[in-house]
Structure formats: C-alpha cells, structure tokens
Write a protein that holds these residues in place. Structure first.
Motif, PDB file in Angstrom:
ATOM      1  N   GLU A 308       0.848  -1.194   0.000  1.00  0.00           N
ATOM      2  CA  GLU A 308       0.000   0.000   0.000  1.00  0.00           C
ATOM      3  C   GLU A 308       0.884   1.245   0.000  1.00  0.00           C
ATOM      4  N   ALA A 309       0.363   2.319  -0.600  1.00  0.00           N
ATOM      5  CA  ALA A 309       1.206   3.511  -0.684  1.00  0.00           C
ATOM      6  C   ALA A 309       0.422   4.798  -0.531  1.00  0.00           C
ATOM      7  N   VAL A 310       1.072   5.762   0.104  1.00  0.00           N
ATOM      8  CA  VAL A 310       0.589   7.139   0.076  1.00  0.00           C
ATOM      9  C   VAL A 310       1.083   7.724  -1.237  1.00  0.00           C
ATOM     10  N   LEU A 311       0.188   8.347  -1.970  1.00  0.00           N
ATOM     11  CA  LEU A 311       0.528   8.898  -3.289  1.00  0.00           C
ATOM     12  C   LEU A 311       0.571  10.419  -3.218  1.00  0.00           C
ATOM     13  N   TYR A 312       1.629  11.003  -3.757  1.00  0.00           N
ATOM     14  CA  TYR A 312       1.687  12.459  -3.946  1.00  0.00           C
ATOM     15  C   TYR A 312       1.592  12.738  -5.447  1.00  0.00           C
ATOM     16  N   THR A 313       0.754  13.711  -5.819  1.00  0.00           N
ATOM     17  CA  THR A 313       0.631  14.059  -7.238  1.00  0.00           C
ATOM     18  C   THR A 313       0.774  15.562  -7.463  1.00  0.00           C
ATOM     19  N   ALA A 314       1.229  15.904  -8.666  1.00  0.00           N
ATOM     20  CA  ALA A 314       1.230  17.296  -9.140  1.00  0.00           C
ATOM     21  C   ALA A 314       1.333  17.217 -10.661  1.00  0.00           C
ATOM     22  N   PRO A 360       6.040   2.191   7.368  1.00  0.00           N
ATOM     23  CA  PRO A 360       5.570   0.835   7.034  1.00  0.00           C
ATOM     24  C   PRO A 360       5.018   0.735   5.604  1.00  0.00           C
ATOM     25  N   ARG A 361       4.194   1.714   5.203  1.00  0.00           N
ATOM     26  CA  ARG A 361       3.658   1.696   3.831  1.00  0.00           C
ATOM     27  C   ARG A 361       4.646   2.388   2.890  1.00  0.00           C
ATOM     28  N   SER A 362       4.473   2.136   1.602  1.00  0.00           N
ATOM     29  CA  SER A 362       5.315   2.776   0.598  1.00  0.00           C
ATOM     30  C   SER A 362       4.839   4.198   0.335  1.00  0.00           C
ATOM     31  N   VAL A 363       5.686   4.962  -0.341  1.00  0.00           N
ATOM     32  CA  VAL A 363       5.322   6.324  -0.747  1.00  0.00           C
ATOM     33  C   VAL A 363       5.561   6.423  -2.247  1.00  0.00           C
ATOM     34  N   LEU A 364       4.530   6.880  -2.961  1.00  0.00           N
ATOM     35  CA  LEU A 364       4.576   6.925  -4.425  1.00  0.00           C
ATOM     36  C   LEU A 364       4.489   8.378  -4.874  1.00  0.00           C
ATOM     37  N   PHE A 365       5.293   8.727  -5.877  1.00  0.00           N
ATOM     38  CA  PHE A 365       5.289  10.092  -6.402  1.00  0.00           C
ATOM     39  C   PHE A 365       4.887  10.051  -7.865  1.00  0.00           C
ATOM     40  N   ALA A 366       3.906  10.875  -8.235  1.00  0.00           N
ATOM     41  CA  ALA A 366       3.474  10.898  -9.638  1.00  0.00           C
ATOM     42  C   ALA A 366       3.372  12.341 -10.116  1.00  0.00           C
ATOM     43  N   ALA A 367       4.251  12.693 -11.061  1.00  0.00           N
ATOM     44  CA  ALA A 367       4.097  13.972 -11.762  1.00  0.00           C
ATOM     45  C   ALA A 367       3.283  13.642 -13.002  1.00  0.00           C
ATOM     46  N   VAL A 368       2.053  14.135 -13.051  1.00  0.00           N
ATOM     47  CA  VAL A 368       1.131  13.687 -14.098  1.00  0.00           C
ATOM     48  C   VAL A 368       1.031  14.693 -15.229  1.00  0.00           C
ATOM     49  N   THR A 369       0.649  14.178 -16.388  1.00  0.00           N
ATOM     50  CA  THR A 369       0.563  14.990 -17.596  1.00  0.00           C
ATOM     51  C   THR A 369      -0.879  15.400 -17.882  1.00  0.00           C
ATOM     52  N   VAL A 390       2.236  -0.794  -6.344  1.00  0.00           N
ATOM     53  CA  VAL A 390       1.641  -0.569  -5.021  1.00  0.00           C
ATOM     54  C   VAL A 390       0.242   0.013  -5.186  1.00  0.00           C
ATOM     55  N   GLU A 391      -0.579  -0.184  -4.161  1.00  0.00           N
ATOM     56  CA  GLU A 391      -1.955   0.299  -4.217  1.00  0.00           C
ATOM     57  C   GLU A 391      -2.067   1.631  -3.463  1.00  0.00           C
ATOM     58  N   PRO A 392      -2.425   2.713  -4.155  1.00  0.00           N
ATOM     59  CA  PRO A 392      -2.539   3.994  -3.452  1.00  0.00           C
ATOM     60  C   PRO A 392      -3.714   3.979  -2.461  1.00  0.00           C
ATOM     61  N   ILE A 393      -3.476   4.457  -1.241  1.00  0.00           N
ATOM     62  CA  ILE A 393      -4.527   4.487  -0.227  1.00  0.00           C
ATOM     63  C   ILE A 393      -4.947   5.927   0.104  1.00  0.00           C
ATOM     64  N   LEU A 394      -4.178   6.881  -0.399  1.00  0.00           N
ATOM     65  CA  LEU A 394      -4.475   8.295  -0.168  1.00  0.00           C
ATOM     66  C   LEU A 394      -3.708   9.083  -1.209  1.00  0.00           C
ATOM     67  N   ASP A 395      -4.360  10.083  -1.791  1.00  0.00           N
ATOM     68  CA  ASP A 395      -3.633  10.966  -2.713  1.00  0.00           C
ATOM     69  C   ASP A 395      -3.598  12.367  -2.148  1.00  0.00           C
ATOM     70  N   LEU A 396      -2.398  12.931  -2.075  1.00  0.00           N
ATOM     71  CA  LEU A 396      -2.213  14.322  -1.677  1.00  0.00           C
ATOM     72  C   LEU A 396      -1.687  15.062  -2.902  1.00  0.00           C
ATOM     73  N   ASN A 397      -2.457  16.047  -3.358  1.00  0.00           N
ATOM     74  CA  ASN A 397      -2.133  16.723  -4.621  1.00  0.00           C
ATOM     75  C   ASN A 397      -1.745  18.176  -4.374  1.00  0.00           C
ATOM     76  N   TYR A 398      -0.865  18.684  -5.229  1.00  0.00           N
ATOM     77  CA  TYR A 398      -0.486  20.099  -5.162  1.00  0.00           C
ATOM     78  C   TYR A 398      -0.708  20.733  -6.535  1.00  0.00           C
ATOM     79  N   ASP A 399      -1.472  21.813  -6.570  1.00  0.00           N
ATOM     80  CA  ASP A 399      -1.735  22.463  -7.852  1.00  0.00           C
ATOM     81  C   ASP A 399      -1.817  23.978  -7.675  1.00  0.00           C
ATOM     82  N   ALA A 400      -0.827  24.668  -8.234  1.00  0.00           N
ATOM     83  CA  ALA A 400      -0.836  26.127  -8.338  1.00  0.00           C
ATOM     84  C   ALA A 400      -0.873  26.833  -6.975  1.00  0.00           C
ATOM     85  N   LEU A 401       0.279  26.890  -6.325  1.00  0.00           N
ATOM     86  CA  LEU A 401       0.393  27.593  -5.039  1.00  0.00           C
ATOM     87  C   LEU A 401       1.202  28.877  -5.234  1.00  0.00           C
ATOM     88  N   GLY A 402       0.755  29.947  -4.643  1.00  0.00           N
ATOM     89  CA  GLY A 402       1.435  31.231  -4.803  1.00  0.00           C
ATOM     90  C   GLY A 402       2.577  31.398  -3.804  1.00  0.00           C
TER      91      GLY A 402
END
Ligand code: ZN
Length: 547
Positions: A308-314, A360-369, A390-402
């Motif tokens: 299982e993994a925590v997923l970060y996306t941007a 304990p869980r994995s951490v996944l990073f995805a820069a998406v197109t 790995v299976e993502p169990i939570l996605d934390l996303n970042y989009d356009a921060l000043g």
C-alpha cells in the motif's frame, strides 16, 4: 513488545515535533523548490505543452531528479515513465451547425460566437442529422432520488441540457449550495454518451457555470487532447451553445427556455423531444501522440504493509508555446500553474528518500501529464492503478500555489469527507495552520484538479494549498493577491517566475504534506470516504476488484 512501543513513540514524535523532523527527514528547503520552479517555467521548457518538446523535457527533468534522490522507478518496464496514449482533436473552421425546425427555414450557427464543439469520438469527419431532446440537467443520481431521463433512450439523439444541478439550500440534497460532480460539464458529456447520445449541447449560463462564454470559447477554440479511445462511450459532438442560441432553439419548437428551466427543477421532469433537428458537419484534425506520467517510489519498511502507498501528485504540463502569437510573449510559462506543485513534489520526494527508516507503507510520487486538457494524465493513472506495483490508499495533490509569503491557513477541501480528517486537523494545528473552508463551494473546485481523478475511482484524495491569510497581512490582502493572479496571469503567458518570490510558504505546505503522508503511511487504520459520500461506492468497488 517494548521495542515496538518505543518505535511507535519515535514515529509519533517524528510526525509531531520539530526536533524529530531533523532526525527523520532532511530539512525541506524553499530554495530547492525555487530552483525547480525557475527551471520548469523557463523559456527552455516552452510552457510544457502537450505534444511539444517542452513537456518531454519537463518529464525527463523530473525523472532525473527523482532518480538522483535514490527513489525507485515505478513506471513501465523498470522505468520512471507510464505512457499515456492520447489524441489531439482540433475542430476545423469549416465545421457547421444548423438548427432545422419541422417547419420553416434552418438557422445556421456561428462557430465560436454561438457554439463550440469537439469530436470526442476521434474521427476526422462526422455528419449529424438528429432530433434534439431537452433533458433538464441530464442527471441520474439515485442517492438523491433524482432521474432526469425516466427511462428515455437517447440513442442516436442530441441531448440539450443545463450545466450545474438542481438549486438547493438543503445539504442533503445535491449538497446544498456546494456543487457535486453531477453539476460539472464533464459529467454531462460522460452521462449523455453512456446513454447513447451522439451529440450534446450544454446551455451556457454565466451564473450557473461560474465563468463567462469567453472562457468556454477560449478553452475549446484551440483544440483539445483526449485519452485514446478505450471503449468508454464518447460523443461525436461535445458542444456548448450560448444562452441566446438556446432561447432561439427552444423557441423554434414553440417553447420558452425560462419555463423549461423551472420544469427542470422538479423530480417529475421528463425529457422533451423538440420538433427541431441538429444538422452538423464536423471536420477535425486528428493527431495521435503519447505523453508520459512520471512515477517513482520509496518502498515501505513493513513487508505486510508495503503493497500500500501514500501517493503524492502534481501535474507538470501547461499550455506550451503558441507560435501564432508574436515571439517574446508566446510561451505559457505556467510558473504558478503548476511548476510550484512540481517543485513541492520533488522536494517532498527528496525528503522522503532521506527518511530512515522508511514508514511501514510505501510512498509513491506521480508527476502527471495533461491536467490542463481535462485531468487526463491522472485519469489514466486512476484507471490503471492495477498496473502499479503498489496500491494507493491516499492521494495528496499540489496544484498552483502562490509563493507569496508565510501562510497561516491551509485549504484541504475534500479531506473533511474522509476518515483521515481528524489527523489532518491535528497536524494543521501543529503547524499553526487554520483550515480554511472552501470559499466557493458552488464553483466545484474539487472536480477541477488531479486529486479528483483518484477520488472518483475510490481513493481518498484532496489537494493541499494555502488559504488567504498570510503572516503580516489580513485576509483581504490574500484575496487581492488571488484575484490579481486570476485576472492577470492565470492561464496566460504572464504566469512567469518572479525573482522576488518568497518560497518559505511553499516549504511549509510541503512539510505539512510530509507529516500528513507520514501519518497515513504509518497509522494502522484504513482511510475511507465517509458513509454516504459520492465516492464511497467507488471505494467499495475498488476493494472488490482486489486492487
Ligand atoms: Zn491550470
């Protein structure tokens, strides 16, 4: 036993105290975020446009950074990339629409001024000659006991409908003032296509859409990219028409649009077939191409949990270079949107790579197109989670921060709909951040960034961004900054890097996200959508698939 208690205490301390942050994670550095933002938004990257060299350079840069931190590739065939097959569709100027009443002369419509359209079915030419059916809001929502179709078959027909959803103040009915996914234009095209419609005309009303016709015209005029067809039903003419044309159209059928709008507010509404046909000819330029999501991971330390993994996306894409505009002003730099999110993602990746021991869980990073094309890279990622290691169990996303200062607020809209929210509140408090509720729930922001692509397939997901209150300023100042950005730089070439920017706030947002991710990757409980949430069913389905 004792050892595991100690470990638990250490983990707790790591997530909550500044001292332990030094032990568990290398310092998150605003200057490193600055360097990524500066490079990704530079002239060299030409605005990171779809099917342009700039987006490939950006993906390569991000992959090289992730590799340099020592993170493992999490894409295809041992690479850092997941191919995303896409098709560019550009509606050509000889495209024509006419409204043909049962009696009387046809009414030709003007492309761009009266209507915009795209052929989602991805063929070079289509002819349409089919009856138009008014379907109200075009919504089927069993949880609200709402069905605009009442069994009506749209096969081979043209759907005419309103954007948005039935007006309500009741939080238990279409979430009151807040917009649900049923109100978004993307839902309208998806649902009518599922029901067999060949074309759909969305009636644009500035008040319901929360943006003017100009925004519709600009975002559809230059062509759009789609995911390559995968069996999902698609419209031959996904279209918008102006309010004036809609009035004319129903008038040709002897009806009044205001009255139809009133009827559409009722549960008893039934589709109304108009004595008017749409006769259309759509020519498109079709350009297949492949884009890439960039994926890397840190393997978890617990053999039972690391699947299982925590997923970060941007998202890393933006609008690229428009060679029709004069040189010097033709690059859409996308510095804030979304070089900032990528900078944060990379700095988080670096911090996580240095986290010993790994959680304990994995951490996944995805820069998406292809976010700017309609959240396509993340949609592809969400539809193909089975391909991931790995299976993502939570996605934390970042989009356009000043990068405009030290935030005293954070926005985590959507988090309150999950069982993770008490943890989010606790961690926000630790960082002295007040959680700012969605300022414009009616605008449906939740459905406009990449976390939604993961949310809709059942994965608890939300974006992290600053609120409006910054240290040394009042809320009005923050709101003025946001307004200035939207009015003058958002989706314009002027979204450029500025050397005066202060990245300390983005570093704070990254640290906050690190702590959230740490808690999620460590806590024993599964994170769930709350009972009754619109994505609860999707999460159950995801588990049934054994995903
Ligand atoms: Zn954008």
């Amino acid at each position: 036993m004792k050892k595991s208690v100690l470990l638990a205490v250490a983990v707790f301390v790591a997530a909550t105290s500044l001292f332990a942050e030094k032990v568990f994670a290398p310092k998150i550095e605003g200057d490193r975020i600055r360097d990524h933002v500066k490079y990704l938004s530079s002239n060299e990257l030409e605005g990171r446009g779809m099917n342009q060299k700039g987006s490939d350079l950006a993906a390569d840069y991000i992959a090289a950074q992730l590799k340099s931190y020592g993170l493992k590739p999490a894409g295809e065939n041992g690479t850092y990339f997941q191919s995303v097959p896409m098709v560019g569709m550009k509606t050509l100027p000889d495209t024509s629409f006419a409204l043909v009443p049962a009696t009387g002369a046809p009414v030709p419509l003007k492309l761009a001024d009266d209507f915009v359209t795209n052929n989602e079915a991805q063929t070079p030419a289509v002819e349409i000659d089919a009856p138009i059916v008014f379907v109200g809001y075009g919504i089927t929502a069993p949880e609200y006991n709402w069905d605009d179709y009442k069994g009506y078959d749209l096969k081979g027909k043209v759907a005419l409908l309103f954007v948005s959803e039935p007006t309500s103040e009741d939080p238990n009915f279409f979430k009151g003032k807040a917009l649900t996914y049923y109100g978004r234009w993307t839902y309208k095209f998806e649902e009518t296509a599922r029901r067999g419609a060949i074309a759909t005309l969305i009636i644009h009303r500035t008040d319901l859409a929360s943006y003017g016709w100009e925004v519709v015209r600009n975002s559809w005029g230059g062509g759009k990219s789609y995911l390559k067809l995968d069996g999902t039903p698609k419209l031959q003419a996904a279209s918008w028409i102006t309010l004036d044309i809609a009035k004319k159209l129903v008038g040709l059928g002897g009806l009044d649009l205001d009255k139809l709008f009133q009827q559409a507010q009722s549960r008893d509404f039934k589709p109304i077939e108009l004595p008017v046909k749409l006769k259309a000819h759509i020519d498109s330029e079709v350009t297949p191409f492949t884009s890439r999501n960039v994926l890397a991971m840190l393997e978890g330390s617990d053999s039972a949990k690391k699947a299982e993994a925590v997923l970060y996306t941007a998202h890393y894409d933006h609008f690229g270079i428009d060679k029709k505009l004069p040189a010097g002003g033709n690059i859409f730099h996308g510095a804030i949107d979304n070089a900032t999110g990528c900078g944060i993602l990379l700095e988080l990746a670096r911090a996580w790579a240095g986290t010993k021991p790994a959680p304990p869980r994995s951490v996944l990073f995805a820069a998406v197109t292809a976010e700017e094309q309609g959240l396509l890279g993340s949609e592809y990622l969400g539809k193909h989670t089975a391909q991931l290691r790995v299976e993502p169990i939570l996605d934390l996303n970042y989009d356009a921060l000043g990068p405009i200062g030290d935030p005293e607020e954070v926005e985590v809209t959507g988090a309150e709909r999950t069982t993770f929210y008490p943890t989010v509140e606790k961690i926000a408090k630790h960082y002295d951040l007040t959680i700012r509720p969605d300022a414009q729930p009616g605008a449906g922001h939740y459905y406009r960034s990449d976390h939604f692509s993961l949310g809709r397939v059942g994965i608890p997901a939300f974006s992290i961004s600053e609120g409006m209150k910054f240290k040394g300023h009042d809320v009005a100042w923050g709101q003025a900054q946001a307004k200035d950005y939207v009015d003058n730089r958002y989706h314009k070439p002027a979204d450029e890097f500025q050397s005066t920017w202060d990245f300390s706030g983005l570093a704070k947002m990254a640290r906050f996200g690190y702590s959230l991710g740490h808690a999620a990757a460590t806590q024993p409980d599964e994170i769930k959508w709350l009972p009754g949430d619109e994505f609860e069913a999707a999460q159950k389905k995801l588990h049934e698939k054994g995903n």
